[in-house]
Design a protein around this motif. Structure first.
Motif, mmCIF file in Angstrom:
data_model
loop_
_atom_site.group_PDB
_atom_site.id
_atom_site.type_symbol
_atom_site.label_atom_id
_atom_site.label_comp_id
_atom_site.label_asym_id
_atom_site.label_seq_id
_atom_site.Cartn_x
_atom_site.Cartn_y
_atom_site.Cartn_z
ATOM 1 N N LEU A 245 0.829 -1.207 0.000
ATOM 2 C CA LEU A 245 0.000 0.000 0.000
ATOM 3 C C LEU A 245 0.866 1.263 0.000
ATOM 4 C CD1 LEU A 245 -2.933 -0.888 2.433
ATOM 5 C CD2 LEU A 245 -2.960 -0.813 -0.058
ATOM 6 N N LEU A 246 1.928 1.256 0.813
ATOM 7 C CA LEU A 246 2.820 2.419 0.847
ATOM 8 C C LEU A 246 3.521 2.613 -0.492
ATOM 9 C CD1 LEU A 246 4.314 1.888 4.409
ATOM 10 C CD2 LEU A 246 2.966 3.856 3.682
ATOM 11 N N LEU A 247 3.925 1.528 -1.097
ATOM 12 C CA LEU A 247 4.607 1.589 -2.390
ATOM 13 C C LEU A 247 3.712 2.216 -3.455
ATOM 14 C CD1 LEU A 247 7.325 0.533 -3.642
ATOM 15 C CD2 LEU A 247 6.021 -1.437 -4.405
ATOM 16 N N ILE A 248 2.459 1.786 -3.484
ATOM 17 C CA ILE A 248 1.513 2.334 -4.460
ATOM 18 C C ILE A 248 1.264 3.814 -4.183
ATOM 19 C CG2 ILE A 248 -0.886 2.224 -5.249
ATOM 20 C CD1 ILE A 248 -0.725 -0.826 -4.802
ATOM 21 N N TYR A 249 1.096 4.163 -2.906
ATOM 22 C CA TYR A 249 0.828 5.569 -2.563
ATOM 23 C C TYR A 249 1.996 6.464 -2.977
ATOM 24 C CZ TYR A 249 -1.010 9.569 -0.019
ATOM 25 O OH TYR A 249 -1.517 10.805 0.292
ATOM 26 N N LEU A 250 3.214 5.997 -2.767
ATOM 27 C CA LEU A 250 4.389 6.815 -3.070
ATOM 28 C C LEU A 250 4.599 7.002 -4.567
ATOM 29 C CD1 LEU A 250 6.929 5.380 -0.458
ATOM 30 C CD2 LEU A 250 5.971 7.681 -0.462
ATOM 31 N N HIS A 251 4.359 5.945 -5.340
ATOM 32 C CA HIS A 251 4.782 5.965 -6.741
ATOM 33 C C HIS A 251 3.631 6.099 -7.747
ATOM 34 C CE1 HIS A 251 8.971 4.931 -5.786
ATOM 35 N NE2 HIS A 251 8.470 4.173 -4.830
ATOM 36 N N TYR A 252 2.385 6.037 -7.286
ATOM 37 C CA TYR A 252 1.240 6.138 -8.184
ATOM 38 C C TYR A 252 0.271 7.195 -7.673
ATOM 39 C CZ TYR A 252 2.919 1.826 -10.307
ATOM 40 O OH TYR A 252 3.672 0.892 -10.945
ATOM 41 N N PRO A 253 0.526 8.477 -7.979
ATOM 42 C CA PRO A 253 -0.325 9.557 -7.457
ATOM 43 C C PRO A 253 -1.799 9.371 -7.802
ATOM 44 C CG PRO A 253 1.648 10.439 -8.517
ATOM 45 C CD PRO A 253 1.627 8.986 -8.821
ATOM 46 N N LEU B 54 -7.408 -3.628 -7.765
ATOM 47 C CA LEU B 54 -7.559 -4.960 -7.173
ATOM 48 C C LEU B 54 -6.410 -5.273 -6.222
ATOM 49 C CD1 LEU B 54 -8.814 -7.107 -10.193
ATOM 50 C CD2 LEU B 54 -10.112 -6.310 -8.219
ATOM 51 N N VAL B 55 -5.224 -4.794 -6.573
ATOM 52 C CA VAL B 55 -4.073 -5.002 -5.697
ATOM 53 C C VAL B 55 -4.295 -4.290 -4.364
ATOM 54 C CG1 VAL B 55 -1.605 -4.616 -5.412
ATOM 55 C CG2 VAL B 55 -2.497 -5.299 -7.635
ATOM 56 N N ILE B 56 -4.823 -3.058 -4.435
ATOM 57 C CA ILE B 56 -5.104 -2.302 -3.205
ATOM 58 C C ILE B 56 -6.125 -3.047 -2.360
ATOM 59 C CG2 ILE B 56 -6.131 -0.174 -2.313
ATOM 60 C CD1 ILE B 56 -4.936 1.262 -4.766
ATOM 61 N N ARG B 57 -7.185 -3.558 -2.998
ATOM 62 C CA ARG B 57 -8.216 -4.281 -2.251
ATOM 63 C C ARG B 57 -7.642 -5.526 -1.590
ATOM 64 N NH1 ARG B 57 -13.286 -7.258 -5.051
ATOM 65 N NH2 ARG B 57 -11.669 -8.826 -5.329
ATOM 66 N N ALA B 58 -6.804 -6.254 -2.326
ATOM 67 C CA ALA B 58 -6.220 -7.477 -1.773
ATOM 68 C C ALA B 58 -5.288 -7.173 -0.609
ATOM 69 C CB ALA B 58 -5.465 -8.234 -2.870
ATOM 70 N N ALA B 59 -4.495 -6.100 -0.733
ATOM 71 C CA ALA B 59 -3.576 -5.741 0.347
ATOM 72 C C ALA B 59 -4.342 -5.307 1.591
ATOM 73 C CB ALA B 59 -2.633 -4.625 -0.115
ATOM 74 N N ALA B 60 -5.385 -4.479 1.396
ATOM 75 C CA ALA B 60 -6.193 -4.037 2.542
ATOM 76 C C ALA B 60 -6.881 -5.220 3.200
ATOM 77 C CB ALA B 60 -7.211 -3.004 2.078
#
Length: 672
Positions: free
Chosen positions: A509-517, A596-602
Motif C-alpha cells: 500500500l505504501l509503495l503504491i501511494y508513493l509511486h502512483y499519485p 484490485l491489488v489495493i483491495r487485496a492488500a487491505a
C-alpha cells in the motif's frame, strides 16, 4: 545542549575525509577481495559474506538484505544514532571544524572537542607517571608483586603499561596541576582526583595501588584499575564514569586482543585484569576482561565485530561468585544466543581455579584444550538446574523439570529442540532408559503449554516451527471439541506467516501511494472503509510523515525527496523503509490492476486483525464456564463464528490477486 542543524560545508568535508573501510572495519570483520572488501552483514544474519565495501566509491552494499549507503549512513544504522550525532562524532574523529547554521553554537562545539582531547592528554600523562613510579624505590613492592606473585615478565609489564600509584594524598595532583600545569577541573573530570569531603582541595583517587591502564579500541588511555597492595578495601578500584570511560561499554585489553580474535575466530572473556594479562603473556591473545561487571549487550556486539563465526567463551571463576557472574552475563545475551547471533560457550576450570592460577600450574596448551571442550551455554545452564537437587524427591524433580522447560521453550530450531528435549529426558531418567521416552513426551507437552501461556500474554512471541504447529493444532482441536463447525473452519495463519503477510501488505500500500499519485485516494479510501491503520512501527512512522506533508499535486520524486530529508534525522528505521523509495521498471510492470491489488492488500491487513480478535475471543471463551455463565459463553462463541466467517470472506478477497503477488521476489525487497 540540543544539537542544531549542521552546516552543509561541515557535512561535505566529513564525507570527503572519512574512510569507509576504516569506519566499517571497527564493526565488521572485512577481508580483501579484488578492489573491494567483503564481510558478514551486520544488519541481517548470514553464513556466507554478502556485505561489500568499496573504498573507491566510499559505499557499502549488502546483496542479501539490500542495505547500502555511505559511512555516515552505516554508522547511523549500526549505532542507532541520529544523522547529526554521527556527523559530529566523525568530525571529532577526523578533526573537521564544525560549522552550524546557528553561528552561536560553533564555539561551544569546538570547546567540547577540545575538552576531550585534553582529557586524553591528561590520562596519557598520568599513565606515564604511574609507569615511572613503578621503577622507583617507592614502587619496589609493587614490582616484586608483579614479578614474583604474578610471574609477569618485564616485557608483559611494559606491554600493558602497568604502573604504581604512590602513597600520599596528593602526589599525582601536585604533579599534574603544579608541575604539568593541567587545569584542576579537567584532572577531576578525568577521574584522577576527587574533592575533599571536608575543607578545600583535592586528593588522589588512586593511592598505594598497583595501576592497570584501561584503553579504548584505538589504544588511548581512558581510565585505570587499581589493585590494593595492603588490606585496604575495595580490593580493586576502577576509574569513575567519565566523558571517555563507560565501564559497561568497555572491555579490558580489546585493543590488544582484536587481531587475535579475528585470527582465532573466537573471543574469550575472563573476569579479572590479571586473568587476561596472564593469558596474553602465555601466548593466548584473543582474551578480554569484563571490568568486573556483567557482560552487556554492547560489549558482546563489540566482540562480534571481530569474529566471523561469532564464538564467545565465558571463562569466569568456578566458585559461586563466578558462577553467578556467568549466569548474569548469559542473562544479558541469552536472546542473542537463542537466535544464533552468538555461539556462546562456558568454560569452568577444574578445582575452582581462575585462568591466572591455572597457568601457574599447567601449560597454555592445556588451557587451549579446556577452551576446545568448553560447554555450550545451554548445556551449562541445564547442568546448573541439577545442582544441589535430589531427583528422587518429587518437589525437587518438578522444580528441575520446570526450569528445563523454561530454558527449552525459547529454542527456535526444531532439530536443536529435539536434541535438548532428549538430553533433558535422559538426565531426568537417572539412567532408567525405559522412562526416557515418556519423560521426553512429558517435557514436550509442558513446553507447548508454557509457550501457549506466554503467547496469551504476548502475541509477538516466536517459537520453533514444530511448537508453533502444535499450538495451532491444539487451538483447532479445542474449538472442534467445543462445537465449532467442522466444515470450512477459519484457517489460522502460522504466527511467523502472519507477520510476514502484514509486512508485505502494508509495504505494498505504501509503495503504491508513493509511486502512483493517481491511486493515492484509492489507498486512503481502502484504509478508511475498513477502519485500518498501519500496525508495524516503521510503516506507521512513514505514514505519519506522509500525513504531515501536503501531497496534492506532488510528483513521486517530490514526495520521496521530502520524506528522505525528514526521515534521515528523525527515524531509526531508515534502512527498513528506504527501499520503498525506489521503483524499477520491472516492478512497474508487475503492479497490474492496481485497484484490485489495493483491495487485496487491505483485505490482508484486515485479515491479520480478525485473526487477533479471533484468538482473543477464543481465549475468553475457553476461560468461561458454560454452566455458571451460559449467556457469556454463547456470546463469545457467536463472536468466534462471526470472526471466522469474516476471515473466510477476506481470504476470498485476498486470493483474487494478492496470493500470487506475495510470492513475487520483488516484494520481498521492500520488507525486512
Amino acid at each position: 545542549m540540543d544539537i542544531p542543524r549542521l552546516h552543509p560545508d561541515t557535512i561535505e568535508e566529513v564525507k570527503q575525509r572519512v574512510d569507509i573501510v576504516d569506519v566499517i572495519s571497527e564493526h565488521v570483520v572485512l577481508r580483501k577481495r579484488g578492489k573491494d572488501y567483503v564481510g558478514l552483514c551486520p544488519f541481517h544474519e548470514e553464513k556466507s559474506p554478502s556485505f561489500t565495501v568499496s573504498p573507491g566509491k566510499q559505499m557499502y552494499y549488502c546483496f542479501g538484505c539490500n542495505a547500502g549507503g555511505n559511512a555516515i549512513g552505516f554508522l547511523k544504522e549500526v549505532g542507532k544514532q541520529s544523522y547529526s550525532d554521527v556527523v559530529l562524532d566523525l568530525a571529532k574523529r577526523y578533526q573537521v571544524p564544525i560549522k552550524t547554521l546557528q553561528a552561536e553554537h560553533r564555539q561551544e562545539f569546538q570547546r567540547q572537542i577540545s575538552i576531550r582531547e585534553q582529557l586524553y592528554e591528561i590520562l596519557a600523562i598520568a599513565s606515564s607517571f604511574y609507569q615511572h613510579a613503578l621503577t622507583q624505590p617507592q614502587g619496589k613492592l609493587a614490582l616484586e608483586y608483579l614479578q614474583s606473585e604474578r610471574q609477569l615478565s618485564q616485557e608483559t609489564i611494559q606491554q600493558f603499561q602497568l604502573g604504581y600509584a604512590p602513597a600520599g594524598w596528593d602526589t599525582l595532583y601536585r604533579y599534574l596541576v603544579e608541575v604539568k600545569q593541567q587545569p584542576v577541573q579537567l584532572v577531576e573530570q578525568a577521574g584522577l582526583i576527587a574533592p575533599r569531603k571536608s575543607g578545600s582541595g583535592y586528593y588522589d583517587r588512586f593511592r598505594e595501588r598497583l595501576i592497570i591502564p584501561i584503553h579504548d579500541i584505538q589504544g588511548r588511555t581512558i581510565g585505570f584499575g587499581g589493585r590494593t597492595l595492603t588490606d585496604e578495601q575495595p580490593k580493586y578500584l576502577n576509574s569513575p564514569e567519565t566523558e571517555l570511560f563507560d565501564k559497561g561499554r568497555t572491555l579490558f585489553a580489546l585493543d590488544k586482543a582484536r587481531n587475535a580474535i579475528s585470527k582465532e575466530d573466537q573471543a574469550v572473556v575472563v573476569e579479572g585484569y590479571f586473568d587476561a594479562i596472564a593469558l596474553h603473556a602465555a601466548g593466548i591473545a584473543n582474551v578480554v576482561a569484563s571490568l568486573g561487571t556483567a557482560l552487556s549487550i554492547d560489549q558482546v556486539r563489540q566482540l562480534l565485530r571481530h569474529t566471523e563465526s561469532k564464538q564467545i567463551v565465558l571463562n569466569f571463576d568456578a566458585d559461586k561468585a563466578g558462577t553467578n557472574a556467568a549466569a548474569r552475563a548469559i542473562g544479558e545475551i541469552a536472546d542473542l544466543a537463542y537466535r544464533g547471533e552468538v555461539q556462546l560457550r562456558i568454560l569452568n576450570i577444574p578445582e575452582g581455579k581462575d585462568a591466572d592460577e591455572f597457568l601457574k600450574t599447567y601449560s597454555s596448551e592445556q588451557y587451549r584444550e579446556l577452551l576446545a571442550n568448553a560447554s555450550l551455554w545451554l548445556d551449562w545452564k541445564i547442568q546448573q538446574t541439577l545442582l544441589e537437587r535430589n531427583l528422587t524427591q518429587a518437589d525437587q524433580f518438578q522444580q528441575v523439570a520446570t526450569a528445563m522447560v523454561k530454558l527449552l521453550c525459547n529454542i527456535s530450531n526444531d532439530n536443536q529442540l529435539t536434541h535438548y528435549i532428549n538430553r533433558c529426558a535422559e538426565l531426568l531418567s537417572q539412567g532408567d532408559s525405559r522412562r526416557q521416552p515418556l519423560l521426553a513426551d512429558n517435557l514436550l507437552s509442558q513446553i507447548v503449554r508454557y509457550c501457549d501461556e506466554l503467547l496469551s500474554h504476548d502475541e509477538s512471541c516466536r517459537f520453533a516451527p514444530f511448537i508453533e504447529s502444535r499450538l495451532q493444532q491444539n487451538k483447532r482441536r479445542f474449538v472442534r471439541r467445543a462445537g465449532t463447525p467442522k466444515s470450512n473452519p477459519a484457517q489460522a495463519l502460522p504466527l511467523s506467516s502472519e507477520r510476514n503477510l502484514l509486512e508485505k501488505a502494508e509495504a505494498l500500500l505504501l509503495l503504491i501511494y508513493l509511486h502512483y499519485p493517481e491511486h493515492r485516494q484509492a489507498v486512503l479510501d481502502a484504509l478508511e472503509e475498513r477502519d485500518l491503520e498501519f500496525s508495524l512501527s516503521h510503516h506507521r512512522f512513514l505514514w505519519r510523515q506522509i500525513s504531515e506533508i501536503p501531497t496534492a499535486g506532488s510528483t513521486p520524486a517530490q514526495l520521496i525527496s521530502t520524506l528522505q530529508d525528514r526521515c534521515l534525522e528523525l527515524s531509526e528505521d531508515m534502512a527498513v523503509i528506504s527501499p520503498l523509495f525506489h521503483l524499477d521498471e520491472r516492478t512497474k510492470q508487475e503492479i497490474l490492476r492496481t485497484p484490485l491489488v489495493i483491495r487485496a492488500a487491505a483485505a490482508s491487513i484486515e485479515r491479520v486483525m480478525c485473526e487477533k480478535r479471533y484468538r482473543l475471543f477464543l481465549d475468553l471463551w475457553r476461560n468461561t464456564d458454560s454452566k455458571t455463565n451460559p449467556d457469556l459463553f454463547e456470546s463469545y462463541l457467536q463472536q468466534l463464528y462471526a470472526e471466522q466467517a469474516r476471515i473466510q470472506e477476506l481470504d476470498r478477497q485476498r486470493h483474487t490477486t494478492f496470493s500470487d503477488l506475495v510470492q513475487l521476489p520483488w516484494i520481498g525487497n521492500f520488507v525486512s
